[in-house]
Motif scaffolding. Sequence first.
Motif, PDB file in Angstrom:
ATOM      1  N   GLN A  70      54.078  58.452 -35.995  1.00  0.00           N
ATOM      2  CA  GLN A  70      52.906  57.824 -35.396  1.00  0.00           C
ATOM      3  C   GLN A  70      51.875  57.428 -36.453  1.00  0.00           C
ATOM      4  N   PHE A  71      51.689  58.279 -37.450  1.00  0.00           N
ATOM      5  CA  PHE A  71      50.702  57.987 -38.490  1.00  0.00           C
ATOM      6  C   PHE A  71      51.098  56.745 -39.279  1.00  0.00           C
ATOM      7  N   LYS A  72      52.378  56.627 -39.600  1.00  0.00           N
ATOM      8  CA  LYS A  72      52.864  55.449 -40.322  1.00  0.00           C
ATOM      9  C   LYS A  72      52.690  54.183 -39.476  1.00  0.00           C
ATOM     10  N   GLN A  73      52.920  54.327 -38.172  1.00  0.00           N
ATOM     11  CA  GLN A  73      52.755  53.192 -37.261  1.00  0.00           C
ATOM     12  C   GLN A  73      51.297  52.737 -37.222  1.00  0.00           C
ATOM     13  N   LYS A  74      50.387  53.720 -37.200  1.00  0.00           N
ATOM     14  CA  LYS A  74      48.961  53.404 -37.081  1.00  0.00           C
ATOM     15  C   LYS A  74      48.354  52.957 -38.408  1.00  0.00           C
ATOM     16  N   ASN A  75      48.889  53.466 -39.514  1.00  0.00           N
ATOM     17  CA  ASN A  75      48.291  53.221 -40.829  1.00  0.00           C
ATOM     18  C   ASN A  75      49.341  52.685 -41.806  1.00  0.00           C
TER      19      ASN A  75
END
Length: 475
Positions: A82-87
Amino acid sequence: MKKVLFVEPKAVEANVFAQFMNLPLMGPLYLGTQIRDAGFDVKIVNENLLGRQLTLNELEGDFLLLTSLTSTSERAYDLARQFKQKNPGSTVIMGGIHATFLKEEALKYVDYVVTGEGEEVIVDLLKNAAGPGPAQRIINGKPLNRLDDLPVPDFGLLVNSQKMRITPVMTSRGCPYDCNFCSVTKMFGQGYRTLPIERVMEELRRVQTNFVFFYDDNFTANINRTHQLMERIAKGRFRFEWSAQVRTDITRYPDLVKDMKRAGCNTVYIGFESVSNETLDSLSKHQTLDDIQRAINVFHKNSIRIHGMFIFGGDEDDKTIFNETVRFSVKNKIDTVQYMVLTPLPGTETYQRLESEGRLLHKMWNYYDGLHAVFQPKNMTPFELQRGMLDAFEDFYSYTRLLNDALNIVYDKTVGRVAGLINYRSYPSSTLAIKVVANHIIKRWHRLNKDYMSYLVQLKTSMKKSAQTIRLNVF
């Protein structure tokens, strides 16, 4: 200023006991403070303390640092995705026990894995990752020879730290023993490293809560040092009480136990593990049933409560072990207990042996929490191991025993007080409250784990099917 989000993931709902354990690990606090001092903007989140999982909108920053136990590793992987998707363009780094021993698995989800102790490598990794980045993706941490190089942890970096009713304090790393089911020595070594006593006192003087939990895996391993520490704590006249994890062998030194009580020790957490000497030997525990009996007597004589921890499922255990353990616990008036199933954690000798023997049922790490049977025992089925552990819990924390405890409290506050009979065996109301909560937790476990119980029933009734071919539909 680069932003660092440091997250300790929340256990899955099925691990109901973890929902009541809101103390953060110390690793993120040490590393977070160190990273902050190096010029980064740091926020630490323990999802259990937060009371919920982080939402996608909250996953913001240049770096995501993750630490997890085996049972929380799948949530950690979800956070990484999720973090990679968001950032886009951000960097995700994972450390902790699970990533240390299954680094290749972790690398499928994160940019870098830090193994072992990360204090000596984390700042350089963040600075390099902000530029071209190191060529290797596995960064081997280095054991700290001097624990006083650790920063005093800044709890202000931890979201909701003001809600903690217990302050965690660590005074040592490592354990001289090497129990074959424990990952502590594989992570921190058998060398016992300690913080200087004056540094411990500095941290204790900052405590704002009424209770302290010493996080050391073996708080009293160095007898002389423990004597000195107890003397300093007693002289400090702190307003808090405290608890710690100890071994039975400490009760060979009754004067030290007296010192612990004078210094404010309220409860000890002891890994009794088994009431069978054969099982204790097979676990490389280096203690006997006589040691356990002595420990109970000495601690109770000094009015120190005991939280006894037991493990079911060793190769010497059969179905009689459950009732035997409950009878022993009740007969010896152990204040509270924690019954667990043997869990083959990656990195341990137990894991390596059971994996090589083909006895692991699955590798769904959410269930590697000490509360779910995840391997094939020798003398019973996985379902019988699971059912036996739950039955033992329900027996010890039954309403009948709770009623008896409540009556003891009434007696102590009336007849006992008038007759001047109040002593250690006067039943503390706080222990009764713990037992009521434990009873509630067990019932909740049943509600949330119906699918897992069904899975184990299928294994029991369909011996021709392998554990891998039976679908576990719990997600």
